[in-house]
Scaffold this motif. Sequence first.
Motif, PDB file in Angstrom:
ATOM      1  N   VAL A  51     -60.997  47.028  13.899  1.00 42.38           N
ATOM      2  CA  VAL A  51     -60.806  46.447  15.234  1.00 42.38           C
ATOM      3  C   VAL A  51     -62.071  46.622  16.076  1.00 42.38           C
ATOM      4  O   VAL A  51     -62.527  45.683  16.744  1.00 42.38           O
ATOM      5  CB  VAL A  51     -59.607  47.108  15.943  1.00 42.38           C
ATOM      6  CG1 VAL A  51     -59.551  46.696  17.410  1.00 42.38           C
ATOM      7  CG2 VAL A  51     -58.309  46.722  15.242  1.00 42.38           C
ATOM      8  N   ARG A  52     -62.629  47.815  16.025  1.00 39.18           N
ATOM      9  CA  ARG A  52     -63.832  48.080  16.815  1.00 39.18           C
ATOM     10  C   ARG A  52     -64.989  47.191  16.364  1.00 39.18           C
ATOM     11  O   ARG A  52     -65.719  46.632  17.194  1.00 39.18           O
ATOM     12  CB  ARG A  52     -64.211  49.547  16.700  1.00 39.18           C
ATOM     13  CG  ARG A  52     -65.410  49.946  17.545  1.00 39.18           C
ATOM     14  CD  ARG A  52     -65.613  51.452  17.550  1.00 39.18           C
ATOM     15  NE  ARG A  52     -65.769  51.984  16.206  1.00 39.18           N
ATOM     16  CZ  ARG A  52     -64.844  52.714  15.564  1.00 39.18           C
ATOM     17  NH1 ARG A  52     -63.686  53.005  16.159  1.00 39.18           N
ATOM     18  NH2 ARG A  52     -65.056  53.160  14.338  1.00 39.18           N
ATOM     19  N   GLY A  53     -65.155  47.038  15.067  1.00 40.14           N
ATOM     20  CA  GLY A  53     -66.250  46.214  14.560  1.00 40.14           C
ATOM     21  C   GLY A  53     -66.095  44.750  14.934  1.00 40.14           C
ATOM     22  O   GLY A  53     -67.062  44.099  15.349  1.00 40.14           O
ATOM     23  N   LEU A  54     -64.865  44.210  14.783  1.00 42.08           N
ATOM     24  CA  LEU A  54     -64.644  42.804  15.143  1.00 42.08           C
ATOM     25  C   LEU A  54     -64.821  42.581  16.635  1.00 42.08           C
ATOM     26  O   LEU A  54     -65.400  41.583  17.066  1.00 42.08           O
ATOM     27  CB  LEU A  54     -63.237  42.384  14.700  1.00 42.08           C
ATOM     28  CG  LEU A  54     -63.017  42.258  13.185  1.00 42.08           C
ATOM     29  CD1 LEU A  54     -61.540  42.001  12.886  1.00 42.08           C
ATOM     30  CD2 LEU A  54     -63.871  41.135  12.609  1.00 42.08           C
ATOM     31  N   ARG A  55     -64.301  43.522  17.438  1.00 44.80           N
ATOM     32  CA  ARG A  55     -64.433  43.381  18.881  1.00 44.80           C
ATOM     33  C   ARG A  55     -65.898  43.452  19.310  1.00 44.80           C
ATOM     34  O   ARG A  55     -66.365  42.624  20.115  1.00 44.80           O
ATOM     35  CB  ARG A  55     -63.624  44.462  19.583  1.00 44.80           C
ATOM     36  CG  ARG A  55     -63.640  44.317  21.109  1.00 44.80           C
ATOM     37  CD  ARG A  55     -62.736  45.334  21.775  1.00 44.80           C
ATOM     38  NE  ARG A  55     -63.121  46.692  21.484  1.00 44.80           N
ATOM     39  CZ  ARG A  55     -62.370  47.568  20.802  1.00 44.80           C
ATOM     40  NH1 ARG A  55     -61.169  47.215  20.362  1.00 44.80           N
ATOM     41  NH2 ARG A  55     -62.802  48.796  20.574  1.00 44.80           N
ATOM     42  N   ASN A  56     -66.638  44.385  18.757  1.00 46.17           N
ATOM     43  CA  ASN A  56     -68.056  44.505  19.108  1.00 46.17           C
ATOM     44  C   ASN A  56     -68.852  43.289  18.650  1.00 46.17           C
ATOM     45  O   ASN A  56     -69.769  42.832  19.351  1.00 46.17           O
ATOM     46  CB  ASN A  56     -68.638  45.778  18.495  1.00 46.17           C
ATOM     47  CG  ASN A  56     -68.098  47.037  19.153  1.00 46.17           C
ATOM     48  OD1 ASN A  56     -67.521  46.982  20.239  1.00 46.17           O
ATOM     49  ND2 ASN A  56     -68.260  48.180  18.498  1.00 46.17           N
ATOM     50  N   ALA A  57     -68.516  42.772  17.464  1.00 50.62           N
ATOM     51  CA  ALA A  57     -69.223  41.590  16.968  1.00 50.62           C
ATOM     52  C   ALA A  57     -68.976  40.390  17.871  1.00 50.62           C
ATOM     53  O   ALA A  57     -69.893  39.615  18.171  1.00 50.62           O
ATOM     54  CB  ALA A  57     -68.786  41.286  15.540  1.00 50.62           C
ATOM     55  N   ALA A  58     -67.717  40.226  18.316  1.00 49.61           N
ATOM     56  CA  ALA A  58     -67.388  39.110  19.208  1.00 49.61           C
ATOM     57  C   ALA A  58     -68.101  39.254  20.544  1.00 49.61           C
ATOM     58  O   ALA A  58     -68.648  38.283  21.087  1.00 49.61           O
ATOM     59  CB  ALA A  58     -65.883  39.037  19.409  1.00 49.61           C
ATOM     60  N   LEU A  59     -68.102  40.477  21.075  1.00 48.77           N
ATOM     61  CA  LEU A  59     -68.793  40.709  22.341  1.00 48.77           C
ATOM     62  C   LEU A  59     -70.295  40.506  22.200  1.00 48.77           C
ATOM     63  O   LEU A  59     -70.941  39.939  23.089  1.00 48.77           O
ATOM     64  CB  LEU A  59     -68.498  42.126  22.838  1.00 48.77           C
ATOM     65  CG  LEU A  59     -67.066  42.390  23.298  1.00 48.77           C
ATOM     66  CD1 LEU A  59     -66.875  43.867  23.626  1.00 48.77           C
ATOM     67  CD2 LEU A  59     -66.714  41.526  24.510  1.00 48.77           C
ATOM     68  N   ARG A  60     -70.849  40.956  21.078  1.00 46.04           N
ATOM     69  CA  ARG A  60     -72.283  40.792  20.856  1.00 46.04           C
ATOM     70  C   ARG A  60     -72.659  39.312  20.754  1.00 46.04           C
ATOM     71  O   ARG A  60     -73.653  38.865  21.331  1.00 46.04           O
ATOM     72  CB  ARG A  60     -72.699  41.537  19.591  1.00 46.04           C
ATOM     73  CG  ARG A  60     -74.191  41.493  19.318  1.00 46.04           C
ATOM     74  CD  ARG A  60     -74.581  42.511  18.256  1.00 46.04           C
ATOM     75  NE  ARG A  60     -73.805  42.344  17.039  1.00 46.04           N
ATOM     76  CZ  ARG A  60     -72.864  43.197  16.622  1.00 46.04           C
ATOM     77  NH1 ARG A  60     -72.577  44.273  17.357  1.00 46.04           N
ATOM     78  NH2 ARG A  60     -72.203  43.001  15.505  1.00 46.04           N
ATOM     79  N   GLU A  61     -71.845  38.549  20.029  1.00 48.67           N
ATOM     80  CA  GLU A  61     -72.123  37.120  19.902  1.00 48.67           C
ATOM     81  C   GLU A  61     -72.022  36.426  21.263  1.00 48.67           C
ATOM     82  O   GLU A  61     -72.870  35.596  21.618  1.00 48.67           O
ATOM     83  CB  GLU A  61     -71.142  36.468  18.924  1.00 48.67           C
ATOM     84  CG  GLU A  61     -71.407  34.984  18.707  1.00 48.67           C
ATOM     85  CD  GLU A  61     -70.347  34.318  17.870  1.00 48.67           C
ATOM     86  OE1 GLU A  61     -70.610  33.216  17.358  1.00 48.67           O
ATOM     87  OE2 GLU A  61     -69.239  34.883  17.739  1.00 48.67           O
ATOM     88  N   SER A  62     -70.993  36.772  22.038  1.00 48.58           N
ATOM     89  CA  SER A  62     -70.831  36.167  23.366  1.00 48.58           C
ATOM     90  C   SER A  62     -71.997  36.546  24.271  1.00 48.58           C
ATOM     91  O   SER A  62     -72.509  35.708  25.024  1.00 48.58           O
ATOM     92  CB  SER A  62     -69.508  36.613  23.985  1.00 48.58           C
ATOM     93  OG  SER A  62     -68.411  36.160  23.219  1.00 48.58           O
ATOM     94  N   TRP A  63     -72.401  37.801  24.214  1.00 47.87           N
ATOM     95  CA  TRP A  63     -73.502  38.267  25.051  1.00 47.87           C
ATOM     96  C   TRP A  63     -74.810  37.558  24.678  1.00 47.87           C
ATOM     97  O   TRP A  63     -75.561  37.107  25.554  1.00 47.87           O
ATOM     98  CB  TRP A  63     -73.661  39.773  24.912  1.00 47.87           C
ATOM     99  CG  TRP A  63     -74.918  40.312  25.536  1.00 47.87           C
ATOM    100  CD1 TRP A  63     -76.036  40.762  24.890  1.00 47.87           C
ATOM    101  CD2 TRP A  63     -75.200  40.440  26.936  1.00 47.87           C
ATOM    102  NE1 TRP A  63     -76.984  41.166  25.790  1.00 47.87           N
ATOM    103  CE2 TRP A  63     -76.508  40.981  27.053  1.00 47.87           C
ATOM    104  CE3 TRP A  63     -74.483  40.156  28.088  1.00 47.87           C
ATOM    105  CZ2 TRP A  63     -77.095  41.228  28.273  1.00 47.87           C
ATOM    106  CZ3 TRP A  63     -75.077  40.406  29.318  1.00 47.87           C
ATOM    107  CH2 TRP A  63     -76.367  40.939  29.397  1.00 47.87           C
ATOM    108  N   GLN A  64     -75.080  37.439  23.382  1.00 47.75           N
ATOM    109  CA  GLN A  64     -76.306  36.782  22.949  1.00 47.75           C
ATOM    110  C   GLN A  64     -76.315  35.315  23.360  1.00 47.75           C
ATOM    111  O   GLN A  64     -77.351  34.781  23.795  1.00 47.75           O
ATOM    112  CB  GLN A  64     -76.456  36.919  21.430  1.00 47.75           C
ATOM    113  CG  GLN A  64     -76.759  38.339  20.977  1.00 47.75           C
ATOM    114  CD  GLN A  64     -76.729  38.501  19.474  1.00 47.75           C
ATOM    115  OE1 GLN A  64     -76.248  37.626  18.745  1.00 47.75           O
ATOM    116  NE2 GLN A  64     -77.252  39.608  18.976  1.00 47.75           N
ATOM    117  N   ALA A  65     -75.157  34.653  23.235  1.00 48.62           N
ATOM    118  CA  ALA A  65     -75.073  33.251  23.647  1.00 48.62           C
ATOM    119  C   ALA A  65     -75.253  33.126  25.157  1.00 48.62           C
ATOM    120  O   ALA A  65     -75.891  32.184  25.640  1.00 48.62           O
ATOM    121  CB  ALA A  65     -73.732  32.664  23.209  1.00 48.62           C
TER     122      ALA A  65
END
Length: 248
Positions: A51-65
């Motif tokens: 859960v932590r990895g998926l959530r961080n990946a989604a947040l990272r992708e949103s932040w980078q975009a």
Amino acid sequence: MAGIWWVALVVAFGMGWPVWRLIRYPGAPAYAFQRKYRSDRKSLAGARGLVRGLRNAALRESWQAWVKAMRAERAYRRRIGRIEAALQQQRTPKPGRRVEQLGRIVLHEEAVLVGRTEVPLAGLEVRLEPGRPAKTWHMHLTEPDGHEVVERYSAGEFPEDTVRQFRTRLHNASVKAGRRRDKRSGAIRRLEAELQRARTATGPVTAAQEEREKARLRRDTSPELPKARAALDDAKDNWRDLTGHRPH
């Protein structure tokens, strides 16, 4: 002294780690530490990590975009602002270097200052006429739009030859400023065309904004994170069935 700090740090860590472990794996200490329940702890930790990895990946992708979109928008505005500033300078140049002064009239490279009034030099008509009372001269500064500024010179303070020579220098400076203005007309046309191209060059901004929206939709609609959260809930339920305490 440094040794004492190291000892204090080790002691603090030694006391804090067991507490953290008991919070992460609630129930009797045996469930948190004994090898017998290692696989149960591993299952719970794995579900949490997913859960932590998926959530961080989604947040990272949103932040980078989001950062990419902000940079594209900033670059777009910066380019337009730079062209607009250059265009403004060409259309209304600053007075420039001070050349000379007679009375309240101060001649600059691109303008004449009369007190606090700034009169553009290009296209300026300069006319000298005898004034009243006698032995005075009136310097008429007429802009192309008809606006006029008049300055009076007293013969007792300013000799006639000095005033006439100053009028001639003002006239010649106006002619030269007009030539420079004509040259700037070409630069103005080029800058106006460049500004139009810059304003319509929204491709990078649009692409970055679309990618930001896609990242948001992927984050909000992806089934992976809900599945992982459901698996974590199951893992917490299994831990509760084992220990009688459900982890947070």
